[in-house]
Each structure stands twice: as C-alpha cells, then as structure tokens.
Scaffold this motif. Structure first.
Motif, PDB file in Angstrom:
ATOM      1  N   THR A  52       4.712  -8.073   5.746  1.00  0.00           N
ATOM      2  CA  THR A  52       5.301  -6.749   5.958  1.00  0.00           C
ATOM      3  C   THR A  52       4.730  -5.738   4.966  1.00  0.00           C
ATOM      4  O   THR A  52       4.383  -4.610   5.342  1.00  0.00           O
ATOM      5  CB  THR A  52       6.834  -6.829   5.838  1.00  0.00           C
ATOM      6  N   ALA A  53       4.619  -6.136   3.701  1.00  0.00           N
ATOM      7  CA  ALA A  53       4.058  -5.236   2.686  1.00  0.00           C
ATOM      8  C   ALA A  53       2.596  -4.923   2.977  1.00  0.00           C
ATOM      9  O   ALA A  53       2.157  -3.781   2.816  1.00  0.00           O
ATOM     10  CB  ALA A  53       4.207  -5.862   1.301  1.00  0.00           C
ATOM     11  N   ALA A  54       1.829  -5.920   3.416  1.00  0.00           N
ATOM     12  CA  ALA A  54       0.416  -5.688   3.740  1.00  0.00           C
ATOM     13  C   ALA A  54       0.278  -4.733   4.916  1.00  0.00           C
ATOM     14  O   ALA A  54      -0.546  -3.799   4.885  1.00  0.00           O
ATOM     15  CB  ALA A  54      -0.270  -7.021   4.038  1.00  0.00           C
ATOM     16  N   ARG A  55       1.081  -4.926   5.936  1.00  0.00           N
ATOM     17  CA  ARG A  55       1.031  -4.032   7.105  1.00  0.00           C
ATOM     18  C   ARG A  55       1.451  -2.616   6.725  1.00  0.00           C
ATOM     19  O   ARG A  55       0.845  -1.634   7.173  1.00  0.00           O
ATOM     20  CB  ARG A  55       1.924  -4.578   8.219  1.00  0.00           C
ATOM     21  N   ALA A  59      -0.776   0.746   7.018  1.00  0.00           N
ATOM     22  CA  ALA A  59      -0.243   1.891   7.763  1.00  0.00           C
ATOM     23  C   ALA A  59      -0.177   3.131   6.872  1.00  0.00           C
ATOM     24  O   ALA A  59      -0.519   4.241   7.313  1.00  0.00           O
ATOM     25  CB  ALA A  59       1.147   1.563   8.312  1.00  0.00           C
ATOM     26  N   ALA A  60       0.246   2.966   5.621  1.00  0.00           N
ATOM     27  CA  ALA A  60       0.315   4.102   4.696  1.00  0.00           C
ATOM     28  C   ALA A  60      -1.079   4.677   4.442  1.00  0.00           C
ATOM     29  O   ALA A  60      -1.256   5.899   4.378  1.00  0.00           O
ATOM     30  CB  ALA A  60       0.961   3.676   3.380  1.00  0.00           C
ATOM     31  N   ALA A  62      -3.545   4.527   6.572  1.00  0.00           N
ATOM     32  CA  ALA A  62      -3.987   5.145   7.823  1.00  0.00           C
ATOM     33  C   ALA A  62      -3.436   6.563   7.999  1.00  0.00           C
ATOM     34  O   ALA A  62      -4.103   7.412   8.579  1.00  0.00           O
ATOM     35  CB  ALA A  62      -3.583   4.280   9.008  1.00  0.00           C
ATOM     36  N   VAL A  63      -2.223   6.801   7.483  1.00  0.00           N
ATOM     37  CA  VAL A  63      -1.642   8.143   7.622  1.00  0.00           C
ATOM     38  C   VAL A  63      -1.942   9.028   6.422  1.00  0.00           C
ATOM     39  O   VAL A  63      -1.438  10.145   6.323  1.00  0.00           O
ATOM     40  CB  VAL A  63      -0.105   8.090   7.880  1.00  0.00           C
ATOM     41  N   GLY A  64      -2.762   8.542   5.497  1.00  0.00           N
ATOM     42  CA  GLY A  64      -3.183   9.347   4.366  1.00  0.00           C
ATOM     43  C   GLY A  64      -2.187   9.434   3.235  1.00  0.00           C
ATOM     44  O   GLY A  64      -2.202  10.398   2.466  1.00  0.00           O
ATOM     45  N   ASP A  65      -1.324   8.452   3.088  1.00  0.00           N
ATOM     46  CA  ASP A  65      -0.363   8.427   1.989  1.00  0.00           C
ATOM     47  C   ASP A  65      -1.123   8.464   0.665  1.00  0.00           C
ATOM     48  O   ASP A  65      -2.183   7.852   0.536  1.00  0.00           O
ATOM     49  CB  ASP A  65       0.490   7.154   2.083  1.00  0.00           C
ATOM     50  N   LEU A  66      -0.580   9.158  -0.311  1.00  0.00           N
ATOM     51  CA  LEU A  66      -1.259   9.295  -1.603  1.00  0.00           C
ATOM     52  C   LEU A  66      -1.241   8.001  -2.427  1.00  0.00           C
ATOM     53  O   LEU A  66      -2.092   7.807  -3.293  1.00  0.00           O
ATOM     54  CB  LEU A  66      -0.631  10.433  -2.413  1.00  0.00           C
ATOM     55  N   ALA A  67      -0.280   7.125  -2.174  1.00  0.00           N
ATOM     56  CA  ALA A  67      -0.188   5.858  -2.901  1.00  0.00           C
ATOM     57  C   ALA A  67       0.060   4.724  -1.904  1.00  0.00           C
ATOM     58  O   ALA A  67       1.146   4.141  -1.870  1.00  0.00           O
ATOM     59  CB  ALA A  67       0.915   5.927  -3.938  1.00  0.00           C
ATOM     60  N   PRO A  68      -0.943   4.376  -1.100  1.00  0.00           N
ATOM     61  CA  PRO A  68      -0.716   3.375  -0.052  1.00  0.00           C
ATOM     62  C   PRO A  68      -0.454   1.961  -0.570  1.00  0.00           C
ATOM     63  O   PRO A  68       0.156   1.152   0.127  1.00  0.00           O
ATOM     64  CB  PRO A  68      -2.002   3.429   0.764  1.00  0.00           C
TER      65      PRO A  68
END
Length: 130
Positions: A52-55, A59-60, A62-68
C-alpha cells in the motif's frame, strides 16, 4: 481452515490423554500449525502495508506531490527498516542481486545428470560390487 483446526482440536481433546500417545503429538502439531498460521497472517499484514505504501508513493509521484516518498518512508520507519546513508550501497547491491535472481526464476531447471554411479555400500555386512 480455522474451523478444521478447531474440529480436530475438539476431537483430540475429547479423547483421554495417555503419556507417549499420538494424541500428544497431534496437540503439538496443531499448536505448531496455529503458530505458523499466525506468523503467516502477520507477514501478510506487513506485506499489505508495504505494498500500500509503495503504491501510494508511486501515485503521489505521478500527481506531482512534493514529497512522494513520505508514505514509503513512514512504513519503513514503522518497522525499523528506514536505511541510513551508510547502508545505501549494500542495500542497492542487495536489490540488484535480488532483481537478477528474480529474472531467472521462471527459467526451467537444468536437467540432472543421470550418469551411472560407482559401487555403493549397502551396509556393514555387505561388500561392494565390482
């Protein structure tokens, strides 16, 4: 699976225990199976958390999260597995080795040699054939 263990345990418990009996062995084996089942459940839980954490990390990203990496870092830290800088080369080498092994996992095993063997000893009172 759980009810089968319970049924077997109830059947064994209904029998009177006799020292050195197979029932004692059956109790021990059922206890071992129960412990293994619990360990498997714990491992599955850890695996699900890591998956779950890896997915979530992918995903984070892929959406451009600053701290994926936050999700993955949290899960690794929760289990005391967050690596420090000194461990990085070893961890990367281990990962490369694991990937190489996984790449060959689906390959068929090489055939075993069926070469005739030399004389074998069949016991103390027997002689080797020539």
């Amino acid at each position: 699976m759980r009810s089968e263990f319970d049924d077997i345990r109830a059947h064994i418990a209904a029998e009177p225990a006799r020292p050195g009996d197979l029932l004692e062995l059956a109790h021990a084996l059922l206890d071992d199976l129960e412990q293994l089942r619990m360990r498997e459940a714990i491992l599955r839980s850890h695996y699900l958390g890591l998956l779950t954490a890896a997915r979530a990390t992918v995903a984070a990203d892929a959406v451009g999260d600053l701290a994926p990496l936050t999700f993955l870092e949290h899960e690794l830290a929760r289990h005391g597995q967050l690596p420090d800088g000194e461990q990085a080369p070893r961890i990367l080498a281990d990962a490369a080795g694991a990937q190489a092994m996984l790449a060959h996992l689906d390959e068929p095993a090489p055939p075993r040699s069926r070469a005739p063997r030399g004389p074998r000893c069949g016991g103390v009172s027997r002689r080797l054939r020539s």
